[in-house]
Write an enzyme that holds these catalytic residues in place. Structure first.
Site, mmCIF file in Angstrom:
data_model
loop_
_atom_site.group_PDB
_atom_site.id
_atom_site.type_symbol
_atom_site.label_atom_id
_atom_site.label_comp_id
_atom_site.label_asym_id
_atom_site.label_seq_id
_atom_site.Cartn_x
_atom_site.Cartn_y
_atom_site.Cartn_z
ATOM 1 N N HIS A 48 0.891 -1.182 0.154
ATOM 2 C CA HIS A 48 0.031 -0.002 -0.163
ATOM 3 C C HIS A 48 0.831 1.307 -0.108
ATOM 4 O O HIS A 48 2.026 1.362 0.507
ATOM 5 C CB HIS A 48 -0.753 0.010 1.135
ATOM 6 C CG HIS A 48 -1.912 -1.259 1.297
ATOM 7 N ND1 HIS A 48 -2.352 -1.739 2.354
ATOM 8 C CD2 HIS A 48 -2.627 -1.743 0.393
ATOM 9 C CE1 HIS A 48 -3.260 -2.571 2.304
ATOM 10 N NE2 HIS A 48 -3.625 -2.642 0.713
ATOM 11 N N GLY B 176 -4.809 -1.453 26.263
ATOM 12 C CA GLY B 176 -5.567 -2.383 26.714
ATOM 13 C C GLY B 176 -6.131 -3.263 25.853
ATOM 14 O O GLY B 176 -6.997 -4.348 25.848
ATOM 15 N N ALA B 177 -5.569 -3.223 24.419
ATOM 16 C CA ALA B 177 -6.208 -4.312 23.391
ATOM 17 C C ALA B 177 -5.352 -5.518 23.494
ATOM 18 O O ALA B 177 -4.185 -5.770 24.244
ATOM 19 C CB ALA B 177 -5.768 -3.653 22.187
ATOM 20 N N VAL C 208 -3.174 -8.232 22.177
ATOM 21 C CA VAL C 208 -2.189 -8.045 21.030
ATOM 22 C C VAL C 208 -1.634 -9.518 21.135
ATOM 23 O O VAL C 208 -0.575 -9.692 22.132
ATOM 24 C CB VAL C 208 -1.170 -6.763 21.128
ATOM 25 C CG1 VAL C 208 -0.423 -6.605 19.854
ATOM 26 C CG2 VAL C 208 -2.147 -5.550 20.721
ATOM 27 N N PRO C 209 -1.479 -10.112 20.313
ATOM 28 C CA PRO C 209 -1.057 -11.600 20.464
ATOM 29 C C PRO C 209 0.972 -11.143 20.082
ATOM 30 O O PRO C 209 1.388 -10.001 19.580
ATOM 31 C CB PRO C 209 -1.315 -12.243 18.834
ATOM 32 C CG PRO C 209 -1.579 -11.231 18.099
ATOM 33 C CD PRO C 209 -2.203 -10.043 18.804
ATOM 34 N N LEU D 51 -0.592 -0.422 21.460
ATOM 35 C CA LEU D 51 -2.047 -1.103 21.425
ATOM 36 C C LEU D 51 -2.141 -1.929 22.959
ATOM 37 O O LEU D 51 -3.356 -1.857 23.465
ATOM 38 C CB LEU D 51 -2.384 -1.597 20.121
ATOM 39 C CG LEU D 51 -2.730 -0.815 18.943
ATOM 40 C CD1 LEU D 51 -2.540 -1.679 17.681
ATOM 41 C CD2 LEU D 51 -3.988 -0.200 19.313
ATOM 42 N N SER E 255 2.397 -12.733 17.757
ATOM 43 C CA SER E 255 2.799 -12.828 16.130
ATOM 44 C C SER E 255 1.623 -12.826 15.299
ATOM 45 O O SER E 255 0.479 -12.905 16.067
ATOM 46 C CB SER E 255 3.709 -14.023 15.811
ATOM 47 O OG SER E 255 2.901 -15.169 16.042
#
Length: 608
Positions: free
Chosen positions: A273, A296-297, A299-300, A292, A302
């Site tokens: 993009h 509080g998100a 987030v893994p 993030l 990977s």
């Protein structure tokens, strides 16, 4: 920016710049979801009006086509989504025109490469007027079981596999359209599916942001959790970080920012993009993921762990009773298009037209199996082309030369004959070329130029039956039938038609046999004994000589010769030839700027 749900099962759109496949995919999705009305209300094709035929399930429907955005919006006031498939050159102008329509709430811009300055103007206008722009450079969006934009979610098979034909509990937003399709699949495997999914587009300045849509999802009761897929470059994800920190989002957010591999490269890397390019540490995928997570998100570690994180969050919500199980429904079968069914060997369908003279399916058109390049390279003439298209074979050169002579000799016979007169009158009435030509051609018949077939038919029958000229002529007289090909209004026995003499001379020199012509000459000798104007005319000469061509060439069976005469091939020569002259008369009158023709009174006998 809108604060709630964008679409519903009754949402209708206007589609700008007609593209058959994405519209049909929208309609197929409608049918799959059990919608009662098509989601495409109208099509806008600048400069065109009418209807486009498409399918809504098994039913073929006609969707109105409008030439302007204003006309389409006036005709379909309930259509509030504008799907713009214009090129990047005109997408901004057409999108702004749509945003200015009071009926339009959402504009989806599919094109990539829209100038950033134009995009900024669109964003400013949309935000100040509480409207939504999705894109540019987007595939669009979808609401499960309700509405989808263009090619969103790909094929019907993929939509069914991802269970998008009914609503789920997950709100999804990403920059990438391609990755959206992948994520719809992933989400369907580990949750009850998508409620709404949006691809905001990969340009540097998207019309709406990730946080815009997460905040919307937070206000939609049916959305129980949000999945966000960002990418390196830009700072869009940080607006979501701020929203999370400020407590504006009270539903679980599972997020991942792709592009962590960028650090493996020594220099800055531009990904797919326009916006996917890290401009510093804060724009890196690692920094965004960390921010993030701290906000509080979920987030893994990977992308590979993204699916497990989504599954874990979903199962926790189910355990807490915040998500109840959805009753699965079997979607209806989308009827397969006939063309694809034929290609796959599932059905067989009869053809509607048979053609044996030409074929345009290969690299070049073929006339009776002869490629166009061969026709040109071998120096074929008009007579050769006629032999291929009319008789489906390559005739000897003397035959095609004779055909060309006939065309030249019959091309015109002055302005006074009925065909030319009609054409001239029509042209002077201001009519177009085709109308003028046809008005002249319509006079061709048994009294004008249409006697070639009859002449051939009667001469052939008389000769084959062994009738003497006397028996033939007198037999015709008893039947009340004029002998076709005999008689002329001007020419006489002592003033023969030069065209007839030219044809006879050519035939005697080049034809293997001229038995039918000689018979016609004997008939002429007899008729001249009755009246000096009963000469063999050009119709009779061509008719008799064509019989000699067909019989003497040895390339036609008796049955084929009979069929050629019966169908009207020979009159076709006169029609083709005289068209040249009639076109000439049309151009002549136009060039001379002749006024409307009115017949003089003195040339009319007025009587009771």
């Amino acid at each position: 920016m809108a604060t709630g749900q964008l679409f519903s099962r009754t949402t209708q759109a206007l589609f700008y710049n007609y593209k058959q496949l994405p519209i049909q995919r929208m309609l197929d999705f409608d049918f799959l979801c059990g919608r009662e009305t098509p989601s495409v209300a109208g099509i806008i094709n600048p400069g065109a009006e009418g209807f486009q035929k498409l399918f809504f399930g098994q039913e073929e429907i006609a969707i109105p086509v409008h030439s302007t955005i204003e006309a389409a919006c006036a005709a379909h006031p309930t259509a509030d989504v504008f799907i713009n498939f214009a090129s990047f050159r005109s997408a901004a102008a057409s999108s702004m025109a749509a945003l200015k329509q009071p009926t339009i709430r959402v504009v989806a811009i599919i094109a990539e490469g829209v100038p950033e300055s134009d995009t900024k103007q669109l964003i400013g206008y949309a935000r100040s007027n509480n409207k939504v722009v999705i894109g540019p450079a987007t595939v669009g969006g979808i609401q499960g079981g309700a509405f989808k934009i263009g090619d969103t979610a790909g094929t019907i098979d993929n939509i069914i596999h991802c269970k998008l034909y009914r609503p789920g509990s997950v709100g999804f937003v990403s920059k990438s359209g391609g990755m959206s399709n992948e994520m719809y699949n992933t989400i369907a495997r580990v949750t009850d599916g998508i409620y709404e999914g949006i691809a905001i587009g990969g340009d540097v300045f998207p019309g709406s942001t990730l946080s815009d849509h997460v905040l919307r999802f937070n206000n939609i009761p049916q959305v129980k959790m949000m999945v966000v897929l960002g990418e390196l470059g830009g700072r869009d994800e940080y607006s979501l970080v701020e929203a999370l920190k400020q407590g504006k989002v009270n539903k679980p957010v599972i997020a991942w920012v792709s592009g962590t591999c960028a650090r493996l490269f020594k220099s800055e890397v531009q990904f797919g993009h326009a916006g996917a390019k890290s401009g510093g540490e804060m724009e890196s995928a690692q920094a965004k993921n960390q921010a993030l997570k701290e906000a509080g998100a979920v987030v893994p570690t990977s992308y590979e762990a993204f699916e497990a994180a989504i599954k874990e969050t979903f199962e926790k919500l189910v355990e807490e009773g915040k998500i109840t199980s959805i009753k699965e429904v079997k979607p209806p079968q989308i009827p397969e298009d006939l063309n694809s069914a034929i290609k796959s060997g599932k059905v067989r369908a009869p053809t509607h037209i048979i053609s044996t003279i030409s074929d345009d399916r290969g690299e070049e058109p073929c006339y009776a199996g002869v490629p166009m390049s061969s026709i040109v390279e071998q120096g074929y003439g008009v007579g050769d082309v006629i032999s291929l298209l009319w008789f489906k074979r390559s005739l000897p050169r003397y035959c095609t030369h004779f055909i060309e002579i006939c065309i030249m000799l019959c091309a015109d016979h002055g302005p006074c004959v009925s065909g030319a007169h009609n054409t001239i009158v029509t042209a002077r009435a201001g009519k177009d070329l085709v109308s003028s030509l046809v008005s002249g051609l319509l006079t061709i018949g048994p009294r004008f130029g249409g006697a070639i077939d009859d002449a051939a038919r009667y001469f052939k029958d008389a000769y084959n039956r062994g009738l003497t000229p006397y028996e033939f002529v007198e037999g015709m007289k008893k039947k009340g039938i004029r002998v076709p090909g005999i008689g002329h209004r001007i020419k006489r026995g002592d003033n023969r038609d030069k065209r007839v003499e030219l044809l006879q001379r050519f035939a005697r020199t080049n034809f293997p046999s001229v038995k039918y012509m000689e018979y016609a000459v004997q008939v002429e000798t007899y008729t001249l004994s009755k009246a000096n104007n009963l000469v063999l005319n050009v119709d009779g000469a061509i008719g008799s000589l064509f019989l000699d061509l067909l019989a003497g060439s040895g390339m036609f069976t008796k049955q084929e010769i009979d069929e050629i005469v019966e169908i009207g091939y020979l009159n076709g020569l006169f029609v083709l030839a005289r068209s040249i002259g009639l076109i000439g008369h049309t151009f002549d009158q136009k060039r001379l700027k002749q006024p409307l023709y009115r017949h003089p009174w003195e040339d009319v006998l007025y009587t009771k």
